[in-house]
Design a protein around this motif. Structure first.
Motif, PDB file in Angstrom:
ATOM      1  N   MET A 193      39.053  40.684  42.306  1.00 29.57           N
ATOM      2  CA  MET A 193      38.847  40.316  43.700  1.00 29.57           C
ATOM      3  C   MET A 193      39.298  41.409  44.651  1.00 29.57           C
ATOM      4  SD  MET A 193      39.957  36.340  43.771  1.00 29.57           S
ATOM      5  CE  MET A 193      39.754  36.288  45.551  1.00 29.57           C
ATOM      6  N   GLU A 194      39.427  42.626  44.142  1.00 29.75           N
ATOM      7  CA  GLU A 194      39.813  43.715  45.026  1.00 29.75           C
ATOM      8  C   GLU A 194      38.552  44.246  45.708  1.00 29.75           C
ATOM      9  OE1 GLU A 194      40.556  44.390  41.485  1.00 29.75           O
ATOM     10  OE2 GLU A 194      41.950  42.757  41.885  1.00 29.75           O
ATOM     11  N   VAL A 254      49.115  27.286  51.960  1.00 35.78           N
ATOM     12  CA  VAL A 254      48.640  26.201  51.108  1.00 35.78           C
ATOM     13  C   VAL A 254      49.258  26.351  49.722  1.00 35.78           C
ATOM     14  CG1 VAL A 254      46.587  25.211  50.021  1.00 35.78           C
ATOM     15  CG2 VAL A 254      46.477  26.000  52.378  1.00 35.78           C
ATOM     16  N   VAL A 271      45.777  31.168  52.939  1.00 37.47           N
ATOM     17  CA  VAL A 271      44.375  31.072  52.557  1.00 37.47           C
ATOM     18  C   VAL A 271      43.669  32.365  52.935  1.00 37.47           C
ATOM     19  CG1 VAL A 271      42.191  29.895  52.996  1.00 37.47           C
ATOM     20  CG2 VAL A 271      44.316  28.572  52.810  1.00 37.47           C
ATOM     21  N   LEU A 295      38.175  34.882  53.712  1.00 44.13           N
ATOM     22  CA  LEU A 295      36.898  35.334  53.177  1.00 44.13           C
ATOM     23  C   LEU A 295      36.460  34.442  52.014  1.00 44.13           C
ATOM     24  CD1 LEU A 295      35.265  37.720  54.143  1.00 44.13           C
ATOM     25  CD2 LEU A 295      36.244  39.081  52.303  1.00 44.13           C
ATOM     26  N   THR A 296      37.413  34.032  51.190  1.00 44.00           N
ATOM     27  CA  THR A 296      37.082  33.239  50.002  1.00 44.00           C
ATOM     28  C   THR A 296      37.502  31.785  50.143  1.00 44.00           C
ATOM     29  OG1 THR A 296      39.204  33.703  48.957  1.00 44.00           O
ATOM     30  CG2 THR A 296      37.426  35.277  48.552  1.00 44.00           C
ATOM     31  N   GLY A 297      38.334  31.486  51.135  1.00 44.46           N
ATOM     32  CA  GLY A 297      38.805  30.117  51.294  1.00 44.46           C
ATOM     33  C   GLY A 297      39.812  29.705  50.234  1.00 44.46           C
ATOM     34  N   MET A 298      40.369  30.682  49.518  1.00 38.40           N
ATOM     35  CA  MET A 298      41.264  30.351  48.419  1.00 38.40           C
ATOM     36  C   MET A 298      42.591  31.083  48.559  1.00 38.40           C
ATOM     37  SD  MET A 298      38.644  30.439  45.148  1.00 38.40           S
ATOM     38  CE  MET A 298      38.311  32.209  45.201  1.00 38.40           C
ATOM     39  N   ASN A 306      42.223  32.327  43.026  1.00 38.30           N
ATOM     40  CA  ASN A 306      41.108  31.809  42.254  1.00 38.30           C
ATOM     41  C   ASN A 306      41.683  31.065  41.058  1.00 38.30           C
ATOM     42  OD1 ASN A 306      38.824  31.509  40.580  1.00 38.30           O
ATOM     43  ND2 ASN A 306      37.854  33.273  41.550  1.00 38.30           N
ATOM     44  N   ILE A 307      41.401  29.775  40.924  1.00 31.40           N
ATOM     45  CA  ILE A 307      42.049  29.020  39.848  1.00 31.40           C
ATOM     46  C   ILE A 307      41.577  29.472  38.468  1.00 31.40           C
ATOM     47  CG2 ILE A 307      42.627  26.980  41.212  1.00 31.40           C
ATOM     48  CD1 ILE A 307      40.161  25.612  40.073  1.00 31.40           C
ATOM     49  N   SER A 335      30.653  31.409  49.841  1.00 26.65           N
ATOM     50  CA  SER A 335      31.142  31.955  51.111  1.00 26.65           C
ATOM     51  C   SER A 335      30.032  32.742  51.784  1.00 26.65           C
ATOM     52  CB  SER A 335      32.353  32.866  50.864  1.00 26.65           C
ATOM     53  OG  SER A 335      32.677  33.560  52.057  1.00 26.65           O
ATOM     54  N   CYS A 370      30.422  34.840  53.934  1.00 20.75           N
ATOM     55  CA  CYS A 370      30.921  36.195  54.200  1.00 20.75           C
ATOM     56  C   CYS A 370      30.680  37.118  53.013  1.00 20.75           C
ATOM     57  CB  CYS A 370      32.414  36.168  54.500  1.00 20.75           C
ATOM     58  SG  CYS A 370      32.891  34.990  55.762  1.00 20.75           S
ATOM     59  N   LEU A 371      30.222  36.576  51.918  1.00 22.71           N
ATOM     60  CA  LEU A 371      30.026  37.378  50.710  1.00 22.71           C
ATOM     61  C   LEU A 371      28.545  37.387  50.356  1.00 22.71           C
ATOM     62  CD1 LEU A 371      32.964  35.859  48.614  1.00 22.71           C
ATOM     63  CD2 LEU A 371      33.032  37.931  50.015  1.00 22.71           C
ATOM     64  N   ARG A 431      30.255  36.464  41.235  1.00 18.20           N
ATOM     65  CA  ARG A 431      31.392  37.041  40.513  1.00 18.20           C
ATOM     66  C   ARG A 431      32.680  36.268  40.781  1.00 18.20           C
ATOM     67  NH1 ARG A 431      34.933  40.845  42.331  1.00 18.20           N
ATOM     68  NH2 ARG A 431      33.577  41.447  44.056  1.00 18.20           N
ATOM     69  N   ILE A 432      32.894  35.865  42.030  1.00 24.19           N
ATOM     70  CA  ILE A 432      34.162  35.227  42.399  1.00 24.19           C
ATOM     71  C   ILE A 432      34.187  33.745  42.025  1.00 24.19           C
ATOM     72  CG2 ILE A 432      35.575  34.525  44.379  1.00 24.19           C
ATOM     73  CD1 ILE A 432      34.787  37.186  45.682  1.00 24.19           C
ATOM     74  N   TYR A 433      33.092  33.040  42.288  1.00 25.38           N
ATOM     75  CA  TYR A 433      33.116  31.585  42.064  1.00 25.38           C
ATOM     76  C   TYR A 433      32.553  31.162  40.713  1.00 25.38           C
ATOM     77  CZ  TYR A 433      34.093  31.513  47.090  1.00 25.38           C
ATOM     78  OH  TYR A 433      34.653  31.699  48.311  1.00 25.38           O
ATOM     79  N   VAL A 442      34.414  28.232  55.966  1.00 23.48           N
ATOM     80  CA  VAL A 442      33.798  28.892  54.828  1.00 23.48           C
ATOM     81  C   VAL A 442      33.259  27.825  53.895  1.00 23.48           C
ATOM     82  CG1 VAL A 442      34.211  30.393  52.855  1.00 23.48           C
ATOM     83  CG2 VAL A 442      35.413  30.801  55.006  1.00 23.48           C
ATOM     84  N   THR A 485      34.878  26.107  50.480  1.00 16.82           N
ATOM     85  CA  THR A 485      36.321  25.994  50.401  1.00 16.82           C
ATOM     86  C   THR A 485      36.652  24.578  49.972  1.00 16.82           C
ATOM     87  OG1 THR A 485      36.546  27.583  52.169  1.00 16.82           O
ATOM     88  CG2 THR A 485      38.448  26.215  51.711  1.00 16.82           C
ATOM     89  N   THR A 511      41.896  21.216  50.208  1.00 16.71           N
ATOM     90  CA  THR A 511      42.595  22.193  51.042  1.00 16.71           C
ATOM     91  C   THR A 511      42.270  21.978  52.507  1.00 16.71           C
ATOM     92  OG1 THR A 511      42.483  23.798  49.281  1.00 16.71           O
ATOM     93  CG2 THR A 511      42.896  24.643  51.497  1.00 16.71           C
ATOM     94  N   GLN A 512      41.004  21.904  52.796  1.00 17.90           N
ATOM     95  CA  GLN A 512      40.583  21.812  54.187  1.00 17.90           C
ATOM     96  C   GLN A 512      41.117  20.569  54.876  1.00 17.90           C
ATOM     97  OE1 GLN A 512      39.233  24.268  55.691  1.00 17.90           O
ATOM     98  NE2 GLN A 512      39.226  25.412  53.780  1.00 17.90           N
TER      99      GLN A 512
END
Lengths: 133, 133, 133, 133, 133, 133
Positions: free
Chosen positions: A1-2, A16, A67, A70-73, A76-77, E32, E34-35, E42-44, E108, E111, E115-116
């Motif tokens: 995630m970089e 959170v 939080v 950008l990712t809302g996280m 990442n679980i 997201s 934004c992505l 890749r992230i989700y 986003v 999300t 959390t929200q």
């Protein structure tokens, strides 16, 4: 995630907590080398059975952080699962905690795994949230 | 629960099943003496770890029988608990199933406890309902 | 769910079982009018406490029937919930089973609710599947 | 688990059932193409929400067979997990059952996954025990 | 619960926390805006499936406050249930969180709901205890 | 666990929390003597049923303290179980909380057991950790 595109334009201000639960199965024996046989038997009872016994364990790891807008996280679980696999599940799952896990050979043998794990900080966790286990 | 006063004047005709769940904790290793080391490792994987591992086990015992019209019960679940304690929990709880339980030393070592218990009939159970475990 | 448009053109041949779980909370006392005070105490133990005790109960109702090819359902689980509400939850929830439920006053008092309910057929259930509770 | 050395010298005679539970998460909508909009709304209620909803599902697969006297197992539960992954989890997990799963597009849309799976026999399962899901 | 007769003669000094758990079922997609597509994938991972997936959610709401000496309660849990129904269950249950819930269209997308919800203060809750969800 | 041989040579500095969960079953009625019949009915609803109802209760007791370096424990959970048996389970299990438990007769009748227990400090607990319930 970089990566540059993952930097949020505005720093998030909401804190959170995210908790993930994993489980493993292991054998152990409650036994203290500082105590003699009789004391071990008296204090630990059936948990001192020389051939050991075992349990299913649940491990909860909680990550607290801001939080990422950008990712809302917070984290990442899926990534958290990998850290837990590396730091907790692989070394402990289907093992004899007393005989197979170096960490426990340097402490009072038989001290509960759940307790001892609280001081084992995992170096791989990212900077914006740290996890003790 | 024997005695003249507990004989119901009219035989009950309704069949009912009662299930009680108890639990125990034990260590074991999946290992078959009929297989060589490589085969044991290939078939049982991490469950073949030489120093063993462990689990919490749940045991369900179901008693099927006619309702005693005097007591409204097929079996007193307190009595059922005592039978389960005597026949299951005491010999298995906080034990190493492979090393501490004679029953398992005469079968393929490592065969799951839950499975093997199905043929262990307990002689103390009363006549109106029989339990296999 | 009656009506011409809900009749499937071809009769379904697959049998399926659908189970719904509901819960209720109630007080009761294990006590048999056929036994004297000493016998009641000996057989039911703490469950014979004169002022009663209580539990949360879970009730599972299973409907077995052919799948309706028009709706893909054996029974609408919303409909099943309503039947369970009417026949089980309303008469038993937050009640004293011994004092508030006529059904139990005609049987051995203190016989477990779960047992007694097995013969209480609910007349409102549709014809293609019948439920005993 | 094939190979000469795994053939037991004496055929086992004890039948045992082994159950494994896996879980998946999916979206779906209860909707029957045989019914008009009003009927769909009346019968399925909130489950007919046009944008769908979702659940976590648990799937239990039970294998019944003779115990292999060499391994003490009816089926290796690690092997069973792989079959369940291939036949159930991969095609259904984190999917929209109505839009992403070909199996469900040929039946009444919205029929529950748990129900439909009962006729999907998996060809990869070994001969001594067959599993319907 | 308003009214003169419910005012306790002496102010209670004990603080207590009461937690109620409710559940709902919903669909969503982790995504997201934004992505780009590749980053989202890749992230989700599988949670980014375009047609969505779903879960059963549990929501815990904790009310902290002084015990009302007249009623012995911090809050009537029946009343708390109604607030949770109004503020959480009705807008979210059997919904697509991304498409049916206005609250989530302004953040986003994807999300996590749990959390929200932490910043959604419900105006209907009585003054002596406030609930964030 | 007192005695010279159990005194650790070096004081432990790590604080740990240990939680044990026990359960009991009891009957009760929500009813306040400060309210009239109509108010009781309006506020407590079905929980005000005159003949009472009941629940299964879970009680969590958490002990916080330094790890004894000799035994690796904050408190022996077997010992903790005995304290919970004496202070909680024996007086409450299979009882009518309103009629059988003196503690509750001096407070607003019907106030929830879980709530009331928070101020009942048990004198038998050892000095290095105190428990409120």
């Amino acid at each position: 995630m970089e990566g540059r595109e993952l930097q949020a334009p505005v720093k998030a201000s909401r804190m959170v907590m995210v908790t993930r639960v994993e489980s493993f199965s292991a054998a152990h024996q409650l036994h203290s080398n500082c105590l003699n046989a009789e004391e071990n038997k008296r204090i630990y009872g059936k948990c001192n059975n020389p051939n050991g016994h075992g349990h299913n364990y649940k491990v909860e790891v909680t990550v607290r952080g801001e939080v990422n807008p950008l990712t809302g996280m917070v984290i990442n679980i899926t990534e958290l699962k990998e850290h837990m696999q590396e730091a907790i599940i692989k070394p402990l799952d289907h093992k004899n905690l007393d005989k197979d896990v170096p960490y426990f050979t340097n402490v009072v043998r038989g001290t509960r795994a759940g307790t001892q794990m609280t001081s084992n900080r995992h170096p791989a966790l990212p900077g914006w949230g740290s996890v003790d286990f």
